[in-house]
Design a protein around this motif. Sequence first.
Motif, PDB file in Angstrom:
ATOM      1  N   HIS A  26       0.832  -1.208   0.000  1.00 37.11           N
ATOM      2  CA  HIS A  26       0.000   0.000   0.000  1.00 37.11           C
ATOM      3  C   HIS A  26       0.866   1.258   0.000  1.00 37.11           C
ATOM      4  O   HIS A  26       0.362   2.361   0.104  1.00 37.11           O
ATOM      5  N   ILE A  27       2.178   1.055  -0.157  1.00 36.24           N
ATOM      6  CA  ILE A  27       3.135   2.168  -0.175  1.00 36.24           C
ATOM      7  C   ILE A  27       4.049   2.004  -1.379  1.00 36.24           C
ATOM      8  O   ILE A  27       4.622   0.936  -1.591  1.00 36.24           O
ATOM      9  N   GLU A  28       4.189   3.070  -2.157  1.00 46.60           N
ATOM     10  CA  GLU A  28       5.129   3.071  -3.277  1.00 46.60           C
ATOM     11  C   GLU A  28       5.958   4.344  -3.216  1.00 46.60           C
ATOM     12  O   GLU A  28       5.419   5.430  -3.001  1.00 46.60           O
ATOM     13  N   VAL A  29       7.250   4.202  -3.412  1.00 46.22           N
ATOM     14  CA  VAL A  29       8.160   5.350  -3.406  1.00 46.22           C
ATOM     15  C   VAL A  29       8.590   5.635  -4.833  1.00 46.22           C
ATOM     16  O   VAL A  29       9.044   4.735  -5.541  1.00 46.22           O
ATOM     17  N   ASN A  30       8.422   6.884  -5.270  1.00 47.90           N
ATOM     18  CA  ASN A  30       8.961   7.313  -6.551  1.00 47.90           C
ATOM     19  C   ASN A  30      10.439   7.591  -6.285  1.00 47.90           C
ATOM     20  O   ASN A  30      10.787   8.612  -5.684  1.00 47.90           O
ATOM     21  N   GLN A  31      11.285   6.673  -6.686  1.00 49.95           N
ATOM     22  CA  GLN A  31      12.707   6.728  -6.343  1.00 49.95           C
ATOM     23  C   GLN A  31      13.385   8.003  -6.852  1.00 49.95           C
ATOM     24  O   GLN A  31      14.206   8.595  -6.149  1.00 49.95           O
ATOM     25  N   GLY A  40      13.720  10.416   0.625  1.00 54.75           N
ATOM     26  CA  GLY A  40      14.099   9.051   1.003  1.00 54.75           C
ATOM     27  C   GLY A  40      14.801   9.001   2.343  1.00 54.75           C
ATOM     28  O   GLY A  40      14.435   8.231   3.228  1.00 54.75           O
ATOM     29  N   LYS A  41      15.806   9.825   2.504  1.00 56.41           N
ATOM     30  CA  LYS A  41      16.541   9.871   3.774  1.00 56.41           C
ATOM     31  C   LYS A  41      15.632  10.302   4.921  1.00 56.41           C
ATOM     32  O   LYS A  41      15.736   9.799   6.039  1.00 56.41           O
ATOM     33  N   LEU A  42      14.725  11.220   4.647  1.00 52.77           N
ATOM     34  CA  LEU A  42      13.792  11.684   5.667  1.00 52.77           C
ATOM     35  C   LEU A  42      12.840  10.562   6.091  1.00 52.77           C
ATOM     36  O   LEU A  42      12.580  10.386   7.285  1.00 52.77           O
ATOM     37  N   LEU A  43      12.347   9.790   5.138  1.00 55.25           N
ATOM     38  CA  LEU A  43      11.458   8.675   5.463  1.00 55.25           C
ATOM     39  C   LEU A  43      12.146   7.660   6.362  1.00 55.25           C
ATOM     40  O   LEU A  43      11.552   7.149   7.316  1.00 55.25           O
ATOM     41  N   TYR A  52      10.923   2.094   6.256  1.00 54.92           N
ATOM     42  CA  TYR A  52      11.800   2.484   5.153  1.00 54.92           C
ATOM     43  C   TYR A  52      13.253   2.233   5.497  1.00 54.92           C
ATOM     44  O   TYR A  52      13.699   2.474   6.616  1.00 54.92           O
ATOM     45  N   SER A  53      14.011   1.765   4.510  1.00 52.79           N
ATOM     46  CA  SER A  53      15.458   1.613   4.658  1.00 52.79           C
ATOM     47  C   SER A  53      16.108   2.042   3.350  1.00 52.79           C
ATOM     48  O   SER A  53      15.472   2.019   2.287  1.00 52.79           O
ATOM     49  N   GLU A  54      17.357   2.447   3.447  1.00 50.56           N
ATOM     50  CA  GLU A  54      18.062   2.947   2.273  1.00 50.56           C
ATOM     51  C   GLU A  54      19.193   2.016   1.886  1.00 50.56           C
ATOM     52  O   GLU A  54      19.987   1.598   2.736  1.00 50.56           O
ATOM     53  N   ARG A  55      19.255   1.690   0.609  1.00 52.92           N
ATOM     54  CA  ARG A  55      20.363   0.896   0.075  1.00 52.92           C
ATOM     55  C   ARG A  55      21.567   1.807  -0.160  1.00 52.92           C
ATOM     56  O   ARG A  55      21.444   3.028  -0.147  1.00 52.92           O
ATOM     57  N   GLU A  56      22.689   1.220  -0.435  1.00 51.55           N
ATOM     58  CA  GLU A  56      23.903   1.996  -0.693  1.00 51.55           C
ATOM     59  C   GLU A  56      23.753   2.938  -1.878  1.00 51.55           C
ATOM     60  O   GLU A  56      24.343   4.019  -1.894  1.00 51.55           O
ATOM     61  N   ASP A  57      22.951   2.547  -2.875  1.00 54.83           N
ATOM     62  CA  ASP A  57      22.775   3.383  -4.067  1.00 54.83           C
ATOM     63  C   ASP A  57      21.721   4.474  -3.873  1.00 54.83           C
ATOM     64  O   ASP A  57      21.398   5.212  -4.792  1.00 54.83           O
ATOM     65  N   GLY A  58      21.148   4.554  -2.668  1.00 53.28           N
ATOM     66  CA  GLY A  58      20.156   5.581  -2.377  1.00 53.28           C
ATOM     67  C   GLY A  58      18.718   5.156  -2.622  1.00 53.28           C
ATOM     68  O   GLY A  58      17.789   5.904  -2.334  1.00 53.28           O
TER      69      GLY A  58
END
Length: 98
Positions: A26-31, A40-43, A52-58
């Motif tokens: 029910h959640i989609e992020v427009n990368q 992204g970092k704020l989430l 939410y988690s961040e991969r090395e590539d952002g």
Amino acid sequence: MSDFVNESVTQRLAGNHYEIDEGNSHIEVNQEIAKATGTGKLLVRICPAQVYSEREDGTIDVEYAACLECGTCLAVAAPGALTWHYPSSGTGIVFREG
């Protein structure tokens, strides 16, 4: 004093029940927008359930099954960075403790 007061957030969340709608986030992020705006970092920092988690590539990963449906992400996301709706009927979080 109640034991509840002394419990960690993780312990409190463990009392909840989640009905997972497998394969239907029910959640989609427009990368692209998330990267360009810093959303992204704020989430990653703001979500109380650490959805939410961040991969090395952002790239931002979403563990939608852990979502508390609190709307915090909607309040901070840049326009267009996040698509969010309540999970399908009968799925999502079932609060057992507040």
